[in-house]
Structures are given as structure tokens and as C-alpha cells.
Design an enzyme around this catalytic site. Structure first.
Site, PDB file in Angstrom:
ATOM      1  CG  HIS A  50     -48.420  84.028  21.931  1.00  0.00           C
ATOM      2  ND1 HIS A  50     -49.296  85.095  21.985  1.00  0.00           N
ATOM      3  CD2 HIS A  50     -48.191  83.833  20.609  1.00  0.00           C
ATOM      4  CE1 HIS A  50     -49.565  85.525  20.762  1.00  0.00           C
ATOM      5  NE2 HIS A  50     -48.905  84.773  19.905  1.00  0.00           N
ATOM      6  CG  HIS A 100     -49.106  81.129  16.466  1.00  0.00           C
ATOM      7  ND1 HIS A 100     -49.924  81.877  15.655  1.00  0.00           N
ATOM      8  CD2 HIS A 100     -48.540  82.010  17.335  1.00  0.00           C
ATOM      9  CE1 HIS A 100     -49.834  83.157  16.000  1.00  0.00           C
ATOM     10  NE2 HIS A 100     -49.008  83.266  17.023  1.00  0.00           N
ATOM     11  CB  CYS A 102     -46.942  85.755  12.508  1.00  0.00           C
ATOM     12  SG  CYS A 102     -45.751  87.115  12.539  1.00  0.00           S
TER      13      CYS A 102
END
Ligand code: HMG
Ligand code: MG
Length: 300
Positions: A206, A208, A239
Site C-alpha cells: 500500500h 502513497h 491521509c
């Protein structure tokens, strides 16, 4: 060895939209999710059952799940940080839930208002109750390659939390480079440590894309045998508790790279690009996907 196929976990409707300034109306979210399923995505994280005071963008997750046009073969999941969230998710008839912890104490405090140890205690009954009610539980560990508050995070700390969450019943742990500070070398070192103790089919990537390293890091993850990748259409997101964090790697860019590596995803790239263009038009923003940008220029 590279995997021959990859499962994409589309997190745009949750990880993406939770960080948009504007709270999208339900109809726009529903349309996005439907277009993603039409493009062939089989796993869509559609919302989260968190405090609306903390993340107002996700406040309509209950209505969203009730009105979803569920397509067969597609899993529609949601985040559930505690029992309150899980109860709501069960009422809304989600297909799967995810808990989210961190390898950084300060990020854990800022994101879910408790220490790592407290968070694990809190997750225990959530996992147990979800499984007892027939729901699989995915786990996230945030800040695996660095923390916006603490800086460096040791691979050993990531290993410890990941092993604990797996032992508690999560079927898979998604390793979050929440702020996108990781590099290929750091990713390799982390995975070398984890894979000495954990089977590769228990891990997902995951990333970013804050520093533009996400695709390079994903390539390293693939070379380590990881076959589940989280991404966000048009590179939506970030986030709310990690200032400056950019969106997830764009799904379009991941699919383009995998297509070029003969790795099967089952996703229709033009349909995906179109879904991304529609949501960005709705948000009044430009797509963060290089592939979407290139493909729209070629079309004109
Ligand atoms: P808290 O304030 O410690 O919770 O927050 P509390 O139990 O003391 O409750 C306070 C209030 O919140 C109460 O309401 C509860 O009813 C309510 P009040 O009495 O004040 O009116 N409440 C809830 N409402 C709705 N749904 C719930 C819920 N729980 C309590 N589930 C809490 C603790 C975990 C709730 C809070 O910190 C929170 O909601 N945090 C969510 C933060 C978040 O969603 N962050 C983004 C997702 S994580 C992420 O993006 C990273 C990831 O992508 C991976 C990566 O990139 O690394 C996954
Ligand atoms: Mg994230």
C-alpha cells in the site's frame, strides 16, 4: 519470482475521498464505485465506519453501503477501527472489514487516539466478532517505511505488529507507506526482514506516491513475490493524519505497468481511465495518474 497475476485492491473511494476537502454527495460516490466495478475491479474499499468528527468525508458510509449496486464477484469492504464501527458495518451489510494499526506510536495516537498496544487490545474483539459473523478481516499497518512524526521506523517494529495482527486473525496485512517516503532499497530491506518470518501471500503493498517512489517500490514488492497491491483511481487521496501525504499510487499507472510486464489484473484500462476522469471532473481536480494524462492526450 514475479507473480503471474495480481489482485488490485481499489482504495480510492475510501483512502482517496477521505482526504478530499469537499464531502462528495452519495450519488457521485455510488457512480464512482459502479464505474470501478465495471472496469473489472474485484475488490473495492468503499467507505469507513469511523468517527464523523474525525473524518467527515466518510460520514455517509452507512447510506452508501445500503444503496450500493453490488455487482456479483466484487467485494465491497470498509474500515472498522472499533466495535462501534464494526456494529455499523454489520448493519450496513459490508462484505469484508479492515482494521488499521501502525508501526509508529505517534501516528497511532494521532490517527486512532491510542497507543499501538491499546489498539491491538481494541482490535481483538473486533476481529473475533467479525469472523464470528462471517466476515473476513484485513489489517493495515501504517508508517512501515517512515512516520511523519517520528521519522525512521525499524523493520523489526513492522514485523512485530504485522505478526501480532496476523496471529489475531487478519487474513492479510497491507503494508502502508502512509507518507510515501520509502525508496526501493528501504522497501527491499523491509520485505527481506518480513519474509523471513511471514508467508508472502499474507502481505499486500500500500504505497502513497508523495515522493514519486511508489511504482519503483511496487516493482520491488512484485520481485519479492507480493501479489496484492492497493491503489487509488486517479491517484486520489492521502491521509488526514499525515500532513503532506499525497494520494495512493494511481491504479491506472499500476495496471499499465503490470500490463507491460504480462501480469494479469483483469482490469479494462480505458474503462478505468474514464472512471478516473469522471471523478476528477466532479472534484474539479486534475488526475494524478501519468497514464490517464497520457491516454487523454493521445485520444484528443
Ligand atoms: P476516540 O475519540 O478516542 O473514541 O476516537 P471514543 O470511543 O472515545 O468516542 C468518541 C466519540 O466518537 C463518541 O461520540 C463515539 O460515539 C464516537 P460522542 O459521544 O463524542 O458523540 N465514535 C464513533 N462514531 C462513529 N463510528 C465509530 C466511532 N467510534 C467512536 N466507529 C476513533 C477513536 C478510532 C473512533 C477515532 O480516532 C477515529 O474515528 N479515527 C479514524 C481515523 C481515520 O479514519 N483515519 C484514516 C484512515 S487510516 C489511513 O488512511 C491509513 C491507511 O490508508 C493505510 C496507510 O496508508 O498507511 C489505512
Ligand atoms: Mg493509505
Amino acid at each position: 519470482m514475479l507473480p503471474s497475476s495480481v489482485k488490485i485492491v481499489e482504495v480510492g473511494p475510501r483512502d482517496g475521498l477521505q482526504n478530499e476537502q469537499q464531502v462528495l454527495p452519495l450519488a457521485a460516490k455510488l457512480q464512482l464505485i459502479d464505474e470501478l466495478a465495471n472496469a473489472g475491479l474485484k475488490y473495492i474499499e468503499a467507505g469507513s465506519f469511523v468517527s464523523p468528527k474525525w473524518v467527515p468525508q466518510m460520514a455517509n458510509s452507512h447510506e452508501l453501503f445500503q444503496q450500493l449496486n453490488k455487482q456479483s464477484g466484487v467485494i465491497y469492504s470498509a474500515l472498522t477501527p472499533n466495535m462501534h464501527g464494526l456494529q455499523s458495518a454489520l448493519t450496513a451489510k459490508v462484505d469484508e472489514v479492515a482494521i488499521f494499526g501502525a508501526a509508529s506510536e505517534s501516528f497511532s495516537m494521532r490517527n486512532i487516539n491510542c497507543s499501538i498496544a491499546e489498539s491491538l487490545l481494541r482490535f481483538e474483539p473486533v476481529i473475533e466478532y467479525a469472523i464470528a459473523n462471517g466476515l473476513k478481516v484485513r489489517g493495515y499497518v501504517s508508517c512501515v517505511l517512515g512516520c511523519p512524526y517520528e521519522g525512521e521506523i525499524s523493520p523489526q517494529k513492522v514485523l512485530q505488529v504485522t505478526q501480532q495482527m496476523l496471529a489475531m486473525g487478519c487474513y492479510e496485512i497491507s503494508l502502508g507507506d502512509t507518507v510515501g517516503v520509502g525508496t526501493p532499497l528501504k522497501t527491499a530491506k523491509l520485505l527481506d526482514t518480513l519474509l523471513q518470518h511471514i508467508a508472502v501471500d499474507k502481505l499486500a503493498a500500500h504505497f502513497h506516491d508523495t515522493y514519486g517512489q511508489a511504482l519503483a517500490n511496487i516493482l520491488i514488492a512484485l520481485q519479492h513475490g507480493i501479489g496484492v497491491i492497493d491503489s487509488s483511481v486517479a491517484g486520489l487521496g492521502g491521509c488526514p493524519y499525515a500532513k503532506g501525504a499525497a494520494g495512493n499510487v494511481a491504479t491506472e499507472d499500476v495496471v499499465y505497468m503490470l500490463n507491460g510486464m504480462d501480469i494479469v489484473t483483469g482490469i479494462d484500462l480505458p474503462a478505468l481511465v474514464s472512471a478516473g476522469q469522471n471523478i476528477m471532473l466532479r472534484l474539479g481536480r486534475t488526475s494524478q495518474s501519468k497514464v490517464a494524462q497520457a491516454m487523454s492526450v493521445v485520444k484528443q
